[in-house]
Design a protein around this motif. Sequence first.
Motif, PDB file in Angstrom:
ATOM      1  N   LYS A  76      -6.484  12.247  -9.608  1.00 51.98           N
ATOM      2  CA  LYS A  76      -6.547  12.719 -11.003  1.00 51.98           C
ATOM      3  C   LYS A  76      -6.070  14.162 -11.107  1.00 51.98           C
ATOM      4  CE  LYS A  76     -10.043   9.677 -12.921  1.00 51.98           C
ATOM      5  NZ  LYS A  76     -11.469   9.486 -13.160  1.00 51.98           N
ATOM      6  N   GLN A  77      -6.413  14.976 -10.102  1.00 54.49           N
ATOM      7  CA  GLN A  77      -5.958  16.377 -10.105  1.00 54.49           C
ATOM      8  C   GLN A  77      -4.436  16.468 -10.050  1.00 54.49           C
ATOM      9  OE1 GLN A  77      -7.342  19.514  -7.507  1.00 54.49           O
ATOM     10  NE2 GLN A  77      -9.340  18.526  -7.396  1.00 54.49           N
ATOM     11  N   VAL A  78      -3.838  15.599  -9.207  1.00 55.72           N
ATOM     12  CA  VAL A  78      -2.370  15.599  -9.084  1.00 55.72           C
ATOM     13  C   VAL A  78      -1.745  15.318 -10.437  1.00 55.72           C
ATOM     14  CG1 VAL A  78      -0.390  14.400  -8.058  1.00 55.72           C
ATOM     15  CG2 VAL A  78      -2.440  14.820  -6.681  1.00 55.72           C
ATOM     16  N   ILE A  79      -2.257  14.278 -11.074  1.00 55.31           N
ATOM     17  CA  ILE A  79      -1.695  13.882 -12.366  1.00 55.31           C
ATOM     18  C   ILE A  79      -1.941  14.970 -13.409  1.00 55.31           C
ATOM     19  CG2 ILE A  79      -1.959  12.198 -14.249  1.00 55.31           C
ATOM     20  CD1 ILE A  79      -2.411  10.094 -11.968  1.00 55.31           C
ATOM     21  N   ASP A  80      -3.130  15.570 -13.366  1.00 58.20           N
ATOM     22  CA  ASP A  80      -3.487  16.582 -14.362  1.00 58.20           C
ATOM     23  C   ASP A  80      -2.636  17.853 -14.225  1.00 58.20           C
ATOM     24  OD1 ASP A  80      -5.268  17.762 -16.405  1.00 58.20           O
ATOM     25  OD2 ASP A  80      -5.785  19.107 -14.759  1.00 58.20           O
ATOM     26  N   ILE A  81      -2.469  18.349 -12.990  1.00 53.36           N
ATOM     27  CA  ILE A  81      -1.742  19.627 -12.833  1.00 53.36           C
ATOM     28  C   ILE A  81      -0.274  19.440 -13.199  1.00 53.36           C
ATOM     29  CG2 ILE A  81      -1.101  19.423 -10.365  1.00 53.36           C
ATOM     30  CD1 ILE A  81      -2.604  22.622 -11.590  1.00 53.36           C
ATOM     31  N   LYS A 137      -6.211   7.104   0.017  1.00 52.44           N
ATOM     32  CA  LYS A 137      -6.426   7.971   1.185  1.00 52.44           C
ATOM     33  C   LYS A 137      -7.031   9.325   0.797  1.00 52.44           C
ATOM     34  CE  LYS A 137      -4.504   5.827   4.835  1.00 52.44           C
ATOM     35  NZ  LYS A 137      -5.029   5.723   6.179  1.00 52.44           N
ATOM     36  N   VAL A 138      -6.497   9.923  -0.273  1.00 51.70           N
ATOM     37  CA  VAL A 138      -6.951  11.285  -0.604  1.00 51.70           C
ATOM     38  C   VAL A 138      -8.146  11.285  -1.558  1.00 51.70           C
ATOM     39  CG1 VAL A 138      -4.671  12.303  -0.241  1.00 51.70           C
ATOM     40  CG2 VAL A 138      -5.327  11.600  -2.540  1.00 51.70           C
ATOM     41  N   GLY A 139      -8.439  10.151  -2.196  1.00 47.79           N
ATOM     42  CA  GLY A 139      -9.571  10.053  -3.106  1.00 47.79           C
ATOM     43  C   GLY A 139      -9.129  10.065  -4.563  1.00 47.79           C
ATOM     44  N   VAL A 140      -9.905   9.357  -5.376  1.00 51.72           N
ATOM     45  CA  VAL A 140      -9.545   9.219  -6.793  1.00 51.72           C
ATOM     46  C   VAL A 140      -9.555  10.577  -7.502  1.00 51.72           C
ATOM     47  CG1 VAL A 140     -10.260   8.203  -9.002  1.00 51.72           C
ATOM     48  CG2 VAL A 140     -10.383   6.853  -6.909  1.00 51.72           C
ATOM     49  N   GLU A 184       0.818  -1.222   0.000  1.00 53.06           N
ATOM     50  CA  GLU A 184       0.000   0.000   0.000  1.00 53.06           C
ATOM     51  C   GLU A 184       0.847   1.264   0.000  1.00 53.06           C
ATOM     52  OE1 GLU A 184      -2.575  -0.135   3.391  1.00 53.06           O
ATOM     53  OE2 GLU A 184      -3.246  -2.178   2.938  1.00 53.06           O
ATOM     54  N   ARG A 185       2.153   1.111   0.196  1.00 51.36           N
ATOM     55  CA  ARG A 185       2.991   2.294   0.347  1.00 51.36           C
ATOM     56  C   ARG A 185       3.450   2.798  -1.021  1.00 51.36           C
ATOM     57  NH1 ARG A 185       7.484   1.627   2.806  1.00 51.36           N
ATOM     58  NH2 ARG A 185       7.593   3.665   3.745  1.00 51.36           N
ATOM     59  N   ASN A 186       2.501   3.226  -1.808  1.00 44.40           N
ATOM     60  CA  ASN A 186       2.794   3.745  -3.144  1.00 44.40           C
ATOM     61  C   ASN A 186       1.687   4.724  -3.523  1.00 44.40           C
ATOM     62  OD1 ASN A 186       0.540   2.211  -4.125  1.00 44.40           O
ATOM     63  ND2 ASN A 186       1.871   0.403  -4.052  1.00 44.40           N
ATOM     64  N   ILE A 187       1.724   5.198  -4.764  1.00 44.83           N
ATOM     65  CA  ILE A 187       0.760   6.217  -5.182  1.00 44.83           C
ATOM     66  C   ILE A 187      -0.684   5.706  -5.093  1.00 44.83           C
ATOM     67  CG2 ILE A 187       1.058   5.629  -7.628  1.00 44.83           C
ATOM     68  CD1 ILE A 187       0.167   9.104  -6.140  1.00 44.83           C
ATOM     69  N   LEU A 188      -0.880   4.397  -5.300  1.00 50.30           N
ATOM     70  CA  LEU A 188      -2.237   3.864  -5.202  1.00 50.30           C
ATOM     71  C   LEU A 188      -2.750   3.979  -3.765  1.00 50.30           C
ATOM     72  CD1 LEU A 188      -2.052   0.699  -7.460  1.00 50.30           C
ATOM     73  CD2 LEU A 188      -3.065   2.922  -7.978  1.00 50.30           C
ATOM     74  N   GLY A 189      -1.848   3.716  -2.805  1.00 55.56           N
ATOM     75  CA  GLY A 189      -2.229   3.878  -1.401  1.00 55.56           C
ATOM     76  C   GLY A 189      -2.536   5.332  -1.092  1.00 55.56           C
ATOM     77  N   VAL A 190      -1.770   6.235  -1.696  1.00 60.90           N
ATOM     78  CA  VAL A 190      -2.005   7.667  -1.485  1.00 60.90           C
ATOM     79  C   VAL A 190      -3.377   8.050  -2.056  1.00 60.90           C
ATOM     80  CG1 VAL A 190      -1.245   9.994  -2.112  1.00 60.90           C
ATOM     81  CG2 VAL A 190       0.439   8.264  -1.470  1.00 60.90           C
ATOM     82  N   ILE A 191      -3.662   7.591  -3.283  1.00 59.04           N
ATOM     83  CA  ILE A 191      -4.947   7.901  -3.918  1.00 59.04           C
ATOM     84  C   ILE A 191      -6.097   7.329  -3.093  1.00 59.04           C
ATOM     85  CG2 ILE A 191      -6.377   7.379  -5.961  1.00 59.04           C
ATOM     86  CD1 ILE A 191      -3.812   7.740  -7.645  1.00 59.04           C
TER      87      ILE A 191
END
Lengths: 76, 505
Positions: free
Chosen positions: B148-153, B141-144, B132-139
Amino acid sequence: MCLAVPLQITSMLPNGFARGEHSHVQVEFSVALLENPQVGDFVLVHAGVAIETLDEQSARETLSMLKEVVDGSQPR
Amino acid sequence: MSELIKGNKISIDPITRLEGHGKIEIFLDEAGDVDKAYLQLPDLRGFEKFAEGRPAEEMPQITSRICGVCPGAHHMAATKALDAMFHVEPTITARLIREVYYNLHYFEDHILHFYFLGGPDFIVGPTAPKGERNILGVIDKVGVAIGKQVIDIRHRARKLIDEIAGRAIHPVLGLPGGVSKQMTVETRDSLRIFVKDAVAFAQFTLKVFDDIVWKNPTYRDLLLGDVYRCESYYMGMVDKDGHPDYYDGDIRVVDQKGKEFLTFAPKDYAKVIAEHVEPWTYVKFPYLRDIGWKGFVDGPGSGMYRVAPAARFNVSSSMSTPLAQEQRLIYEKAFGGKIVHSVLANHWARLIEVLNNAERLEQLIEHEAFLAPEIRNMNLGTPTEGVGIVEAPRGTLIHHYTSDANGIITGANMIVASLANVAAMSMNIQSAAKAFIHKGKVDEGLLNMVEMAFRTYDPCLSCATHNLPGKMPLQVNLTQVGQPHRSLLRASDGSITESETQKEA
């Protein structure tokens, strides 16, 4: 210093991950930042995340340049 | 290992060293508690030789291709070294374009670190399962939607860099005295839309940090506690008003109390910084020449200095933009003053810099000279020698070249930001090891806590660069008097094996 070693994607893994290789060293990384990553693509990886796709010519030029730098590091 | 036998010569492929294990040597006392710990890192020393004999104008492209994590920083340091080498000042417009490019580079690099690299430590948690200690785990926690906003900006920032500098990863922007491409109205208009969203996104990310990290008592204790703490000298670039400046200015060094130790112009770096060599690594440890190298110790008697976002705050008085300054005051209040020794503070300072980058972009693109056609000063002098310094996202980055009269490189030296932090990383690892290893017991949790000690610096070191958090190849050797040597090896797939030799220490 860190080095921008291009890795070639050898297989796609579940959940937005891929496996890549250069010179028999295999690394797993996230491809979440890439648009439509494919097996065979050359990518630059930072901290386990592919941050950029490179065209093959550019990747090979970089690898060639890195080889020269590394050869210059050989003990004499 | 990839080995190739040709005749009687065995070549070990470079990649095996580039992907080399970070190695930690831990020495235990008779009770099994930690006495000393050292971090050993792979590094190369062939760059200088590689550069010799090449046209100086190639350096911004070469260094940005070789150094993968922050190509923008190397491109800019090399370009500034060429300005100095050819004795030419870039035009106002060229400087504005360079700074816009550089703030965009910072923005996307820092965002990447927080959500993809540091995020797994804090948003998911250091003791979470490695799966879980990766970007999927982060998403998760913070929500899909936020993911998407992180990737987009970040994608939008990269696209703008492409428009301004050619490709983000291989920029072709910097030339001695200027830049290669005039700013267009279309790109300026895209920047105007971007900066509004970038400011909002930076503010949102600071709120994520506050909600998930600072309001969590466990994480707050880690940020404020003694395990991840180091009282060193600090170095960073400041503008004429004492704000942190990423692109240009003098270099200031402060002591452990925050008092100015010295300030120097980039061309004088060699009078201030010396490099210490240890027999067990190619890594060269920069230190303050006036104090001297005293080993892996902090305090006023040790010439060790640190760089990176928290160091930039320690050497500067305030931020150059209002919203970032508001956030900095909150940060300083949280840590109890202007000088902050917490190693993990880098995560927070980094996010305040993201806001500063977004606001700074807003200032730069509205400058009256931004769209002007005067993008290069062609009054080049005969090339001799040049030093270019920028603040890379990871700290003070120095390029120094000498050339003959035809502009052919005769000597090159680079002091990469992360190297200034390696001694501190080793100390932080020792501190973490002392806190978490007792009676010889070592487990996966320890390795995660150890990684946190140096991941906060976002080091551009080869072993850290290519691997996911929790999967960085790591070898921990334990040496205890009267006991067999033990070795804990984590492979790049995250699996851990432990071995023991019969030989006693």
